[in-house]
Write a protein that holds these residues in place. Structure first.
Motif: not given
Ligand code: ZN
Length: 488
Positions: A381, A383-384, A413-414, A417
């Motif tokens: 992911c 973003y994280c 993990g965010c 996702c």
């Molecule tokens: Zn994420």
């Protein structure tokens, strides 16, 4: 209470169905609270008004974990709630209707939202385990209690028009599921194939979900490096020859073939005909025929008759026997571009496989334009993902000591996702494009390892090396590359 109040755009985040299952439909709909996922031990929900502490406290009490509410646009929140839980109307009716109907409804709907490819219903001693296959991996979703198991199986069999009283023999069927779009009046038709298998604790049911709405596959979405992409598109521009995608089931070969066809359609007007089993995605502008591969006579017959329809490009879902290979090669030699797949381990191995199927070596040399080995690795992911330095041990495991200290990434993990850290997949590729020297080596009977050495001498990367460059680019993880393209 000072809860985190940041705003979430629901169209960008991923919802974890296992979290949704933990909140009863009635509570979610009445309080307008949409469960999203778990991140770092917190249960994250979206609400129109996150300052509504009573709802948050009630959830925290019921779930026994900290609850964090994020603010979402009320309108889209409502649409997601309806999409996930069904309308308030249908929930009211549900108390009178079968629980089984709403359970099946809910599961198919959430599988669709999570882009799951399959739903597995596994009966056991304590009820029926339900799992989704998402990005190639199985995820536990829920457990259906023993008393609800027979009506759920019956409901599934009714949908697919199967015999309800037949519980001792495997059956298969299909149905279409209509999913309304949350943001428009569009409807997506989900083509569902269903199969049952009798077992000790009841019938096991597997649903395969195929989105029949026209999906666009592009060569940029596959995960090709710039170099691979230009080689691939260059080969597609040639008027004839054989292009093979190789790899095990689930390695994304068919998706790559569809992207190739989409690319060809954009290049020039072409008559493109396919032979598939089944047709997984419809592509406007080409003719797709569906043939049962088990019936070899029918399959080679269909392939031969296609040649009478003056095609420019033929796509064969898979070459499985000498007879269809023979027809495919004849087509490739007589001015057609033939695209197909083979089950082999690596790109060079395709030559051995073709000759083992009875193809003469000089014909293999004359027709094979490109063989591509492919695997799918789960993607990080963006973003994280968390950067870190490759350890001594990891570098040693890759067989490349100088990799130590290079920056790669691991999942965290965010919201984007569903708390998994991984989202979607990327292709890893190994290209084998025989040049004149290699073609003549193939024709003159060089061994597979000799051909592989010639390929390596040209500097073409392996699956593992392609994976490694995608780790350094932050696209996937070392663990994933070892898992799908590991050398050890
Ligand atoms: Zn994420």
């Amino acid at each position: 209470m000072a809860e985190i109040r940041d705003f979430v755009d629901l169209s960008l985040i991923a919802i974890d169905p296992a979290c949704v299952m933990k909140v009863p439909a009635e509570f979610a709909l009445k309080r307008s609270v949409l469960p999203l996922c778990m991140v770092d031990g917190d249960f994250i929900v979206a609400m129109a008004d996150p300052s509504e502490v009573k709802t948050i406290a009630a959830l925290r009490g019921a779930l026994g974990v900290p609850v964090i509410a994020k603010q979402a646009d009320p309108e889209s929140l409502n649409e997601y709630l309806l999409k996930l839980y069904g309308s308030v109307q249908s929930i009211r009716e549900d108390s009178a209707r079968d629980d089984a109907v709403s359970t099946v409804d809910y599961l198919i709907r959430s599988a669709f939202i999570r882009h799951a490819s399959d739903i597995h219903f596994d009966p056991g001693r304590d009820g029926m385990r339900v799992r989704f296959r998402i990005d190639g991996e199985l995820e536990d979703i829920t457990n259906i209690p023993p008393d609800l198991q027979p009506p759920v199986i019956s409901r599934l069999k009714v949908l697919a028009n199967l015999k309800l009283d037949e519980r001792r023999a495997p059956q298969d069927g299909a149905f279409t599921w209509r999913v309304p779009d949350a943001f428009s009046d569009d409807v997506t038709d989900l083509d569902v194939r269903l199969a049952t298998l009798p077992g000790r604790y009841g019938e096991r049911v597997t649903l395969r979900l195929l989105e029949t709405s026209t999906k666009r596959y592009t060569t940029d979405a596959l995960g090709f490096s710039d170099e691979h992409r230009s080689v691939f598109e260059g080969v597609l521009a040639s008027p004839h020859g054989l292009v093979l995608l190789t790899g095990p089931t689930g390695s994304g070969k068919t998706t790559t073939l569809y992207a190739a066809i989409q690319h060809l359609l954009e290049l020039r007007p072409l008559n493109i005909i396919t032979v598939e089993n089944p047709v997984e995605y419809e592509i406007p502008g080409i003719f797709q025929s569906e043939v049962d591969y088990a019936d070899r006579v029918n399959f080679s017959k269909a392939l031969r008759s296609i040649l009478r329809h003056d095609p420019d490009v033929i796509m064969i879902g898979e070459i499985r026997d000498g007879e269809s290979l023979d027809t495919a090669v004849k087509a490739a030699l007589t001015g057609h571009l033939v695209l197909s797949t083979l089950h082999t381990n690596d790109a060079v191995n395709a030559v051995t496989r073709l000759t083992n199927m009875g193809l003469e070596r000089h014909l293999a040399a004359a027709t094979l334009r490109l063989s591509v080995a492919q695997r799918l690795a789960r993607a990080l992911c963006p973003y994280c993902r968390e950067p870190y330095d490759v350890t001594v041990q990891e570098a040693a495991l890759c067989g490349i000591p100088e990799l130590e200290g290079e920056t790669v990434y691991r999942p965290h993990g965010c919201l984007y996702c569903a708390g998994r850290g991984l989202k979607g997949r990327t292709g890893l590729f190994e290209f084998f494009k025989p040049d004149a020297a290699i073609s003549s080596a193939i024709a003159s009977g060089a061994s597979e390892s000799e051909i592989a050495d010639m390929r390596r001498a040209r500097g073409e990367s392996t699956l593992f090396e392609d994976g490694l460059s995608k780790c350094l680019a932050g696209i996937t993880t070392l663990k994933e590359v070892h898992r799908v393209a590991g050398v050890f």
